[in-house]
Scaffold this motif. Structure first.
Motif, PDB file in Angstrom:
ATOM      1  N   ARG A  11       0.825  -1.202   0.000  1.00  0.00           N
ATOM      2  CA  ARG A  11       0.000   0.000   0.000  1.00  0.00           C
ATOM      3  C   ARG A  11       0.861   1.254   0.000  1.00  0.00           C
ATOM      4  N   PRO A  12       0.280   2.418  -0.307  1.00  0.00           N
ATOM      5  CA  PRO A  12       1.030   3.674  -0.216  1.00  0.00           C
ATOM      6  C   PRO A  12       1.361   3.993   1.246  1.00  0.00           C
ATOM      7  N   VAL A  13       2.586   4.436   1.481  1.00  0.00           N
ATOM      8  CA  VAL A  13       3.074   4.755   2.830  1.00  0.00           C
ATOM      9  C   VAL A  13       3.914   6.023   2.734  1.00  0.00           C
ATOM     10  N   VAL A  14       3.821   6.878   3.742  1.00  0.00           N
ATOM     11  CA  VAL A  14       4.661   8.079   3.815  1.00  0.00           C
ATOM     12  C   VAL A  14       5.883   7.749   4.660  1.00  0.00           C
ATOM     13  N   PHE A  15       7.057   8.054   4.117  1.00  0.00           N
ATOM     14  CA  PHE A  15       8.324   7.903   4.839  1.00  0.00           C
ATOM     15  C   PHE A  15       8.775   9.294   5.263  1.00  0.00           C
ATOM     16  N   LYS A  16       9.088   9.464   6.545  1.00  0.00           N
ATOM     17  CA  LYS A  16       9.502  10.773   7.073  1.00  0.00           C
ATOM     18  C   LYS A  16      10.903  10.672   7.638  1.00  0.00           C
ATOM     19  N   ASP A  17      11.788  11.530   7.139  1.00  0.00           N
ATOM     20  CA  ASP A  17      13.161  11.630   7.651  1.00  0.00           C
ATOM     21  C   ASP A  17      13.105  12.457   8.933  1.00  0.00           C
ATOM     22  N   MET A  18      13.408  11.830  10.065  1.00  0.00           N
ATOM     23  CA  MET A  18      13.279  12.507  11.346  1.00  0.00           C
ATOM     24  C   MET A  18      14.398  13.527  11.596  1.00  0.00           C
ATOM     25  N   ASN A  20      15.545  15.801   9.323  1.00  0.00           N
ATOM     26  CA  ASN A  20      15.276  17.094   8.687  1.00  0.00           C
ATOM     27  C   ASN A  20      13.804  17.326   8.367  1.00  0.00           C
ATOM     28  N   GLY A  21      12.932  16.335   8.605  1.00  0.00           N
ATOM     29  CA  GLY A  21      11.498  16.527   8.420  1.00  0.00           C
ATOM     30  C   GLY A  21      10.986  16.290   7.020  1.00  0.00           C
ATOM     31  N   ASP A  22      11.841  15.952   6.065  1.00  0.00           N
ATOM     32  CA  ASP A  22      11.385  15.689   4.701  1.00  0.00           C
ATOM     33  C   ASP A  22      10.532  14.431   4.659  1.00  0.00           C
ATOM     34  N   MET A  23       9.512  14.453   3.801  1.00  0.00           N
ATOM     35  CA  MET A  23       8.613  13.313   3.660  1.00  0.00           C
ATOM     36  C   MET A  23       8.459  12.967   2.185  1.00  0.00           C
ATOM     37  N   ALA A  31       4.899  -2.704   8.460  1.00  0.00           N
ATOM     38  CA  ALA A  31       3.818  -2.565   9.435  1.00  0.00           C
ATOM     39  C   ALA A  31       4.072  -1.351  10.318  1.00  0.00           C
ATOM     40  N   THR A  32       3.039  -0.555  10.533  1.00  0.00           N
ATOM     41  CA  THR A  32       3.143   0.622  11.390  1.00  0.00           C
ATOM     42  C   THR A  32       1.775   0.957  11.958  1.00  0.00           C
ATOM     43  N   LYS A  33       1.785   1.598  13.120  1.00  0.00           N
ATOM     44  CA  LYS A  33       0.539   2.038  13.744  1.00  0.00           C
ATOM     45  C   LYS A  33       0.359   3.548  13.588  1.00  0.00           C
ATOM     46  N   ASP A  34       1.425   4.248  13.207  1.00  0.00           N
ATOM     47  CA  ASP A  34       1.380   5.703  13.052  1.00  0.00           C
ATOM     48  C   ASP A  34       0.749   6.074  11.719  1.00  0.00           C
ATOM     49  N   THR A  35       0.033   7.203  11.708  1.00  0.00           N
ATOM     50  CA  THR A  35      -0.525   7.750  10.468  1.00  0.00           C
ATOM     51  C   THR A  35      -0.180   9.230  10.398  1.00  0.00           C
ATOM     52  N   ILE A  36      -0.262   9.778   9.183  1.00  0.00           N
ATOM     53  CA  ILE A  36       0.029  11.199   8.979  1.00  0.00           C
ATOM     54  C   ILE A  36      -0.804  11.717   7.818  1.00  0.00           C
ATOM     55  N   GLU A  37      -1.115  12.993   7.876  1.00  0.00           N
ATOM     56  CA  GLU A  37      -1.823  13.673   6.797  1.00  0.00           C
ATOM     57  C   GLU A  37      -0.778  14.163   5.805  1.00  0.00           C
ATOM     58  N   GLU A  39      -0.564  15.594   1.693  1.00  0.00           N
ATOM     59  CA  GLU A  39      -1.207  16.012   0.454  1.00  0.00           C
ATOM     60  C   GLU A  39      -2.710  15.736   0.476  1.00  0.00           C
ATOM     61  N   GLY A  40      -3.351  16.032   1.625  1.00  0.00           N
ATOM     62  CA  GLY A  40      -4.797  15.914   1.748  1.00  0.00           C
ATOM     63  C   GLY A  40      -5.315  14.518   2.026  1.00  0.00           C
ATOM     64  N   GLU A  41      -4.457  13.536   2.160  1.00  0.00           N
ATOM     65  CA  GLU A  41      -4.855  12.154   2.437  1.00  0.00           C
ATOM     66  C   GLU A  41      -4.168  11.680   3.713  1.00  0.00           C
ATOM     67  N   THR A  42      -4.752  10.691   4.367  1.00  0.00           N
ATOM     68  CA  THR A  42      -4.140  10.076   5.543  1.00  0.00           C
ATOM     69  C   THR A  42      -3.480   8.774   5.123  1.00  0.00           C
ATOM     70  N   TYR A  43      -2.187   8.659   5.464  1.00  0.00           N
ATOM     71  CA  TYR A  43      -1.397   7.481   5.089  1.00  0.00           C
ATOM     72  C   TYR A  43      -0.702   6.914   6.325  1.00  0.00           C
ATOM     73  N   PRO A  44      -0.322   5.635   6.284  1.00  0.00           N
ATOM     74  CA  PRO A  44       0.550   5.093   7.339  1.00  0.00           C
ATOM     75  C   PRO A  44       1.905   5.798   7.289  1.00  0.00           C
ATOM     76  N   LEU A  45       2.555   5.936   8.443  1.00  0.00           N
ATOM     77  CA  LEU A  45       3.820   6.666   8.542  1.00  0.00           C
ATOM     78  C   LEU A  45       4.940   5.734   8.977  1.00  0.00           C
ATOM     79  N   ILE A  46       6.062   5.782   8.235  1.00  0.00           N
ATOM     80  CA  ILE A  46       7.289   5.088   8.601  1.00  0.00           C
ATOM     81  C   ILE A  46       8.334   6.159   8.900  1.00  0.00           C
ATOM     82  N   LYS A  47       8.905   6.118  10.100  1.00  0.00           N
ATOM     83  CA  LYS A  47       9.904   7.111  10.507  1.00  0.00           C
ATOM     84  C   LYS A  47      11.293   6.572  10.183  1.00  0.00           C
ATOM     85  N   LEU A  48      12.100   7.411   9.515  1.00  0.00           N
ATOM     86  CA  LEU A  48      13.466   7.056   9.132  1.00  0.00           C
ATOM     87  C   LEU A  48      14.456   7.897   9.912  1.00  0.00           C
ATOM     88  N   GLU A  49      15.576   7.305  10.263  1.00  0.00           N
ATOM     89  CA  GLU A  49      16.647   8.053  10.920  1.00  0.00           C
ATOM     90  C   GLU A  49      17.384   8.931   9.907  1.00  0.00           C
TER      91      GLU A  49
END
Length: 84
Positions: A11-18, A20-23, A31-37, A39-49
């Motif tokens: 599925r589509p997932v948002v990856f966020k660089d912790m 510098n904040g880029d996504m 698998a993740t329990k976090d979500t984020i808004e 571009e107007g949609e809610t997606y699962p969030l994967i946090k990257l170092e």
């Protein structure tokens, strides 16, 4: 292609660089329990170092150093000498 070898939860997932904040949006089965808004949609969030936007190799801020610092010493000593 063989049937039944691909994961079902691709599925589509948002990856966020912790650092510098880029996504960015990509597809994943992580698998993740976090979500984020995003571009107007809610997606699962994967946090990257670290990602390509913050990694020194991709940003050009890498510095070649060995344990004794010989490379830096050489570069500082001969930085003013140019080829003719």
């Amino acid at each position: 292609m063989k049937k039944g070898i691909h994961p079902e939860n691709y599925r589509p997932v948002v990856f966020k660089d912790m650092s510098n904040g880029d996504m960015f949006l990509s597809r994943s089965t992580c698998a993740t329990k976090d979500t984020i808004e995003f571009e107007g949609e809610t997606y699962p969030l994967i946090k990257l170092e670290i990602s390509s936007t913050s990694h020194p190799f991709y940003t050009g801020k890498a510095k070649l150093v060995d344990t004794a610092g010989r490379v830096d010493k050489f570069m500082s000593r001969y930085a003013n000498h140019k080829k003719k």
